[in-house]
Design an enzyme around this catalytic site. Structure first.
Site, PDB file in Angstrom:
ATOM      1  N   HIS A   1       2.005  17.495 -14.498  1.00  0.00           N
ATOM      2  CA  HIS A   1       3.323  18.045 -13.617  1.00  0.00           C
ATOM      3  C   HIS A   1       3.875  17.241 -12.788  1.00  0.00           C
ATOM      4  CE1 HIS A   1       2.452  21.537 -16.425  1.00  0.00           C
ATOM      5  NE2 HIS A   1       1.214  21.382 -16.107  1.00  0.00           N
TER       6      HIS A   1
ATOM      7  N   GLU B   1      -9.465  -4.264  -3.985  1.00  0.00           N
ATOM      8  CA  GLU B   1     -10.011  -5.364  -3.055  1.00  0.00           C
ATOM      9  C   GLU B   1     -10.694  -6.478  -3.501  1.00  0.00           C
ATOM     10  OE1 GLU B   1     -11.139  -3.567   1.056  1.00  0.00           O
ATOM     11  OE2 GLU B   1     -13.079  -4.325   0.355  1.00  0.00           O
TER      12      GLU B   1
ATOM     13  N   LYS C   1      -7.637  -6.663  11.120  1.00  0.00           N
ATOM     14  CA  LYS C   1      -9.052  -6.255  11.815  1.00  0.00           C
ATOM     15  C   LYS C   1      -8.837  -7.180  12.900  1.00  0.00           C
ATOM     16  CE  LYS C   1     -12.463  -5.423   8.278  1.00  0.00           C
ATOM     17  NZ  LYS C   1     -13.739  -5.855   7.755  1.00  0.00           N
TER      18      LYS C   1
END
Ligand code: PA5
Length: 454
Positions: free
Chosen positions: A310, A281, A424
Site C-alpha cells: 500500500h 557496504e 569518520k
C-alpha cells in the site's frame, strides 16, 4: 526442510524475454563459478569458519548463563556490523529457546540524543547489563554511548557495580576499547581477528545478545554449517550462494541497479536491514581490484510485506524497471491467528471469516509475486519453512557467502569500506580528536561555502 532459494521468477519463462535471465546466460558462469568456489575453499576466510568455532558458543553461553536471573535487560552499544546481526537474531527468534533467560534486548545504534536518553531513562539500571561492541575499538558513536553509560553506572553503583554491568566485545589484542576494558577490569568476549563487522553475526557479536535472549545459538551455528555444505559445491545449480550472487549480478548488468529485500514477516525486518548493510557496504566500491574506476554495487532497499503493498508496490510494478525483488517468505509463522466467524454477511467481511491472518499474509505475498511477474518485473524469494534458529543460521551464512562471491563477480574487494573513512576523519576533526586538526580546518572552511537557503 532447509531454507529454500526460489528463483523461478527471475528466469525468462516467467518474466518475458527482456526482463528475465535465461538458463544459457547462467550456464555461461559455470567456469568462473567453479573458480570462485575453488579459490574461496582454498582460502577459507575466517568468517567461513565461525560456525565451527565451538569455543565461542561455549564462552557466550557461559557468560549469558551467569547473567541470567540477575539481569533482565541487555543494551547492545554498537553500530553497523556491531549491532545489526544481533538485532536480526533477537527479533526473529526472541523467546524461541524455551529456557529461562529471555532478557529484553535493545540495540539503540544511533547517537540521537533524544532516543538514546529516552531509552536510558526507561531502564531499570539495577537489572540492566550493557555490552559495548566494537571491532576497531575506536568508533565515535559507540565510544560516546559507552562514556555516557559508564558515567551513569559508576555514579549509581560505584566502580564494582559498573564492572558487573558491562561486557566488552572487541578485538582480543588491539584497540582503545580493549585497553579501556582491561584498565577497568571488564569481562570481555572476542571479536575475532580477520572477521569484519558485517560478517560477524555468527561470533560473540551476534551470539551474545541472542544467548541473553535464550536463543539456542548452537542451533544457529548448526544451520550455518548445513548451509556451508551447500555453499561448497562448484555446481552452481546446487549452490544457493553462488546462484544468488550470479542472478543478482546479472540483474544489475541488465540495468537493475536496486534490489528490493522484502520480508513478509515483521520479525524479519531487522534480518533484511542486516542484509541491506552487508550488500551495500560490501559491494558499493569505486575501484575494482585491479584499480580501475568502476563505481560498482547494487542498492539494497528494504520493504515490508504486506504493508508496502500500500506504499511502494505501485512504483515497483509500473515505475522504472531498475529493480529486482527478493521476498523473504515464511511457511509456518510462530503463531496462528484465526479470523472469527462473526456471522457478518457484508461482502467485504464475509469472505474473511473463518480464515486466518496466516493464510491472508501468504496469499498477499504470492499475489504480489505473481503481479510483479506478470508485469515483467523479475523477483525471487528465500523461503523460511519456519522461523527457527537453524534457518536463521542458514540465512546469515548463505548471504554472507553470496556477498563474498558477488564481490568476485563485481571484481571488487567486498571486505573493506574506504568510502566511509573520510566522513569518520572529518567527524574526528570536528570533535577535536588529536591528530585530526587538518580535517577540522578543512571542515570549517567547507562550512563557510555560500548557502542557497530559502
Ligand atoms: O561492517 C563494518 O565493518 C562496519 O559496519 C562496522 O561494523 C561499523 O562501522 C562499526 O565498527 P566497529 O565494530 O569497529 O565499531
Amino acid at each position: 526442510m532447509p531454507l529454500i532459494f526460489d528463483f523461478t521468477n527471475l528466469l525468462t519463462g516467467g518474466v518475458g524475454e527482456k526482463a528475465g535471465i535465461s538458463e544459457e546466460e547462467i550456464k555461461k558462469f559455470a567456469g568462473p563459478a567453479e573458480k570462485i568456489v575453488t579459490e574461496a575453499e582454498a582460502k577459507r576466510l575466517p568468517f567461513r569458519e565461525l560456525p565451527y568455532r565451538d569455543e565461542y558458543a561455549k564462552s557466550v553461553n557461559s557468560l549469558a548463563g551467569e547473567c541470567a536471573g540477575r539481569f533482565s535487560t541487555l543494551v547492545n552499544l554498537g553500530i553497523g556490523g556491531s549491532s545489526l546481526g544481533g538485532n536480526a537474531l533477537v527479533s526473529a527468534l526472541a523467546g524461541s529457546g524455551g529456557n529461562h533467560r529471555e532478557a529484553s534486548v535493545f540495540f539503540p545504534e544511533n547517537v540521537d540524543p533524544d532516543s538514546f536518553s529516552r531509552l536510558l531513562n526507561s531502564l531499570d539500571l539495577e537489572k540492566t547489563i550493557f555490552s559495548v561492541v566494537s571491532k576497531s575499538g575506536s568508533t565515535a558513536e559507540t565510544a560516546a554511548q559507552f562514556l555516557v553509560v559508564r558515567e551513569r553506572l559508576i555514579s549509581r553503583f560505584g566502580p564494582g557495580g559498573y564492572r558487573e554491568r558491562v561486557v566488552a566485545i572487541t578485538d582480543p589484542k588491539k584497540g582503545d576499547l580493549r585497553r579501556l576494558a582491561e584498565e577497568d577490569g571488564l569481562r570481555t568476549l572476542p571479536f575475532p581477528d580477520g572477521v569484519g563487522g558485517r560478517f560477524s553475526v555468527l561470533c560473540p557479536v551476534g551470539l551474545f545478545p541472542a544467548a541473553m535472549d535464550g536463543i539456542d545459538i548452537g542451533e544457529v551455528l548448526a544451520g550455518a554449517r548445513e548451509m556451508d555444505k551447500r555453499c561448497r559445491s562448484t555446481d552452481l545449480f546446487q549452490n544457493p550462494a553462488l546462484l544468488f550472487a550470479i542472478l543478482l549480478f546479472l540483474s544489475s548488468r541488465k540495468g537493475r541497479g536496486m534490489v528490493i529485500f522484502w520480508p513478509y514477516s515483521d520479525l524479519l525486518i531487522p534480518a533484511a536491514d542486516w542484509f541491506r548493510q552487508l550488500w551495500a557496504e560490501s559491494l558499493g566500491k569505486r575501484v575494482s581490484t585491479s584499480g580501475e574506476v568502476i563505481s560498482a554495487g547494487q542498492t539494497p532497499v528494504r520493504a515490508v510485506g504486506v504493508t508496502d503493498q500500500h506504499s511502494q508496490l505501485q512504483l515497483y510494478i509500473e515505475g522504472p524497471g531498475d529493480k529486482v525483488v527478493c521476498f523473504l517468505a515464511v511457511n509456518d509463522y510462530r503463531t496462528v491467528v484465526e479470523i472469527p466467524n462473526a456471522g457478518i454477511s457484508l461482502p467485504s467481511f464475509s469472505y474473511l471469516q473463518g480464515k486466518t491472518l496466516n493464510s491472508l499474509i501468504r496469499a498477499e505475498q504470492e499475489a504480489t509475486e505473481m503481479s510483479l511477474t506478470n508485469a515483467g518485473r523479475p523477483n525471487c524469494k528465500l523461503v523460511f519453512p519456519r522461523l527457527s534458529a537453524a534457518h536463521l543460521g542458514e540465512y546469515f551464512y548463505l548471504l554472507e557467502v553470496a556477498t563474498a562471491f558477488a564481490g568476485a563477480l563485481f571484481q571488487i574487494d567486498p571486505f573493506d569500506q574506504p568510502g566511509v573513512e573520510e566522513g569518520k576523519k572529518l567527524t574526528f576533526g570536528m570533535m577535536g580528536r588529536e591528530g585530526y586538526e587538518e580535517k577540522q580546518k578543512e571542515f570549517l572552511e567547507w562550512r563557510k561555502r555560500p548557502g542557497k537557503i530559502v
